[in-house]
Design a protein around this motif. Sequence first.
Motif, PDB file in Angstrom:
ATOM      1  N   ARG A  44       0.829  -1.209   0.000  1.00  0.00           N
ATOM      2  CA  ARG A  44       0.000   0.000   0.000  1.00  0.00           C
ATOM      3  C   ARG A  44       0.864   1.260   0.000  1.00  0.00           C
ATOM      4  O   ARG A  44       0.551   2.227  -0.697  1.00  0.00           O
ATOM      5  CB  ARG A  44      -0.949   0.004   1.195  1.00  0.00           C
ATOM      6  CG  ARG A  44      -2.090  -1.005   1.059  1.00  0.00           C
ATOM      7  CD  ARG A  44      -3.172  -0.797   2.107  1.00  0.00           C
ATOM      8  NE  ARG A  44      -2.679  -0.846   3.472  1.00  0.00           N
ATOM      9  CZ  ARG A  44      -2.535  -1.964   4.187  1.00  0.00           C
ATOM     10  NH1 ARG A  44      -2.848  -3.138   3.649  1.00  0.00           N
ATOM     11  NH2 ARG A  44      -2.084  -1.920   5.437  1.00  0.00           N
ATOM     12  N   MET A  45       1.949   1.234   0.758  1.00  0.00           N
ATOM     13  CA  MET A  45       2.851   2.390   0.784  1.00  0.00           C
ATOM     14  C   MET A  45       3.482   2.600  -0.589  1.00  0.00           C
ATOM     15  O   MET A  45       3.557   3.730  -1.075  1.00  0.00           O
ATOM     16  CB  MET A  45       3.933   2.200   1.849  1.00  0.00           C
ATOM     17  CG  MET A  45       3.392   2.323   3.242  1.00  0.00           C
ATOM     18  SD  MET A  45       4.531   2.153   4.653  1.00  0.00           S
ATOM     19  CE  MET A  45       6.067   1.691   4.045  1.00  0.00           C
ATOM     20  N   LEU A  46       3.920   1.516  -1.229  1.00  0.00           N
ATOM     21  CA  LEU A  46       4.526   1.618  -2.548  1.00  0.00           C
ATOM     22  C   LEU A  46       3.535   2.183  -3.561  1.00  0.00           C
ATOM     23  O   LEU A  46       3.865   3.095  -4.322  1.00  0.00           O
ATOM     24  CB  LEU A  46       5.038   0.256  -3.012  1.00  0.00           C
ATOM     25  CG  LEU A  46       5.624   0.212  -4.419  1.00  0.00           C
ATOM     26  CD1 LEU A  46       6.835   1.125  -4.529  1.00  0.00           C
ATOM     27  CD2 LEU A  46       5.994  -1.217  -4.797  1.00  0.00           C
ATOM     28  N   ARG A  47       2.305   1.658  -3.567  1.00  0.00           N
ATOM     29  CA  ARG A  47       1.306   2.154  -4.510  1.00  0.00           C
ATOM     30  C   ARG A  47       0.979   3.625  -4.264  1.00  0.00           C
ATOM     31  O   ARG A  47       0.806   4.397  -5.211  1.00  0.00           O
ATOM     32  CB  ARG A  47       0.045   1.294  -4.439  1.00  0.00           C
ATOM     33  CG  ARG A  47       0.219  -0.060  -5.108  1.00  0.00           C
ATOM     34  CD  ARG A  47      -1.088  -0.828  -5.228  1.00  0.00           C
ATOM     35  NE  ARG A  47      -1.680  -1.133  -3.929  1.00  0.00           N
ATOM     36  CZ  ARG A  47      -1.338  -2.172  -3.167  1.00  0.00           C
ATOM     37  NH1 ARG A  47      -0.386  -2.990  -3.575  1.00  0.00           N
ATOM     38  NH2 ARG A  47      -1.944  -2.391  -2.020  1.00  0.00           N
ATOM     39  N   ALA A  48       0.915   4.043  -3.005  1.00  0.00           N
ATOM     40  CA  ALA A  48       0.614   5.440  -2.680  1.00  0.00           C
ATOM     41  C   ALA A  48       1.744   6.356  -3.149  1.00  0.00           C
ATOM     42  O   ALA A  48       1.496   7.421  -3.741  1.00  0.00           O
ATOM     43  CB  ALA A  48       0.389   5.601  -1.179  1.00  0.00           C
ATOM     44  N   ILE A  49       2.991   5.947  -2.906  1.00  0.00           N
ATOM     45  CA  ILE A  49       4.129   6.758  -3.337  1.00  0.00           C
ATOM     46  C   ILE A  49       4.190   6.828  -4.858  1.00  0.00           C
ATOM     47  O   ILE A  49       4.420   7.894  -5.435  1.00  0.00           O
ATOM     48  CB  ILE A  49       5.441   6.186  -2.759  1.00  0.00           C
ATOM     49  CG1 ILE A  49       5.468   6.377  -1.243  1.00  0.00           C
ATOM     50  CG2 ILE A  49       6.661   6.844  -3.403  1.00  0.00           C
ATOM     51  CD1 ILE A  49       6.566   5.607  -0.534  1.00  0.00           C
ATOM     52  N   GLN A  50       3.950   5.680  -5.532  1.00  0.00           N
ATOM     53  CA  GLN A  50       3.971   5.675  -6.991  1.00  0.00           C
ATOM     54  C   GLN A  50       2.880   6.585  -7.557  1.00  0.00           C
ATOM     55  O   GLN A  50       3.128   7.340  -8.492  1.00  0.00           O
ATOM     56  CB  GLN A  50       3.774   4.257  -7.521  1.00  0.00           C
ATOM     57  CG  GLN A  50       4.985   3.387  -7.390  1.00  0.00           C
ATOM     58  CD  GLN A  50       4.718   1.959  -7.829  1.00  0.00           C
ATOM     59  OE1 GLN A  50       3.599   1.460  -7.765  1.00  0.00           O
ATOM     60  NE2 GLN A  50       5.765   1.280  -8.263  1.00  0.00           N
ATOM     61  N   ALA A  51       1.683   6.529  -6.997  1.00  0.00           N
ATOM     62  CA  ALA A  51       0.576   7.352  -7.488  1.00  0.00           C
ATOM     63  C   ALA A  51       0.887   8.835  -7.302  1.00  0.00           C
ATOM     64  O   ALA A  51       0.650   9.648  -8.203  1.00  0.00           O
ATOM     65  CB  ALA A  51      -0.718   6.988  -6.761  1.00  0.00           C
ATOM     66  N   GLU A  52       1.443   9.173  -6.149  1.00  0.00           N
ATOM     67  CA  GLU A  52       1.786  10.569  -5.870  1.00  0.00           C
ATOM     68  C   GLU A  52       2.854  11.082  -6.834  1.00  0.00           C
ATOM     69  O   GLU A  52       2.724  12.164  -7.411  1.00  0.00           O
ATOM     70  CB  GLU A  52       2.281  10.687  -4.433  1.00  0.00           C
ATOM     71  CG  GLU A  52       2.692  12.081  -4.015  1.00  0.00           C
ATOM     72  CD  GLU A  52       3.207  12.103  -2.594  1.00  0.00           C
ATOM     73  OE1 GLU A  52       4.272  12.720  -2.377  1.00  0.00           O
ATOM     74  OE2 GLU A  52       2.573  11.502  -1.708  1.00  0.00           O
TER      75      GLU A  52
END
Length: 87
Positions: A44-52
């Motif tokens: 979830r952290m990886l996906r959030a950072i990638q999206a940002e």
Amino acid sequence: MVLNEIVWKLRTGSAWRGVPERHGSGQTLYTRFHTWALYGTAGRMLRAIQAEKDAVGDIDWLVSVDSTIVRAHQHAAGGKRGLAIGA
């Protein structure tokens, strides 16, 4: 800070026990990362950072693979001897 240290370890390919002391205990970092991975927090952290980062154009999604780092077993170069192609 823990996230930065885990990213350093993953980026360098170092063993957990090889993490420099300035980054904290390798055992502590491993335990935290393992727990995050187990419960899906790391994903979830990886996906959030990638999206940002993708939203502001900070990610170049071009991927380059250098085949010189791909290792093959010493016997992987050929097939069984005596067999003809199409036989």
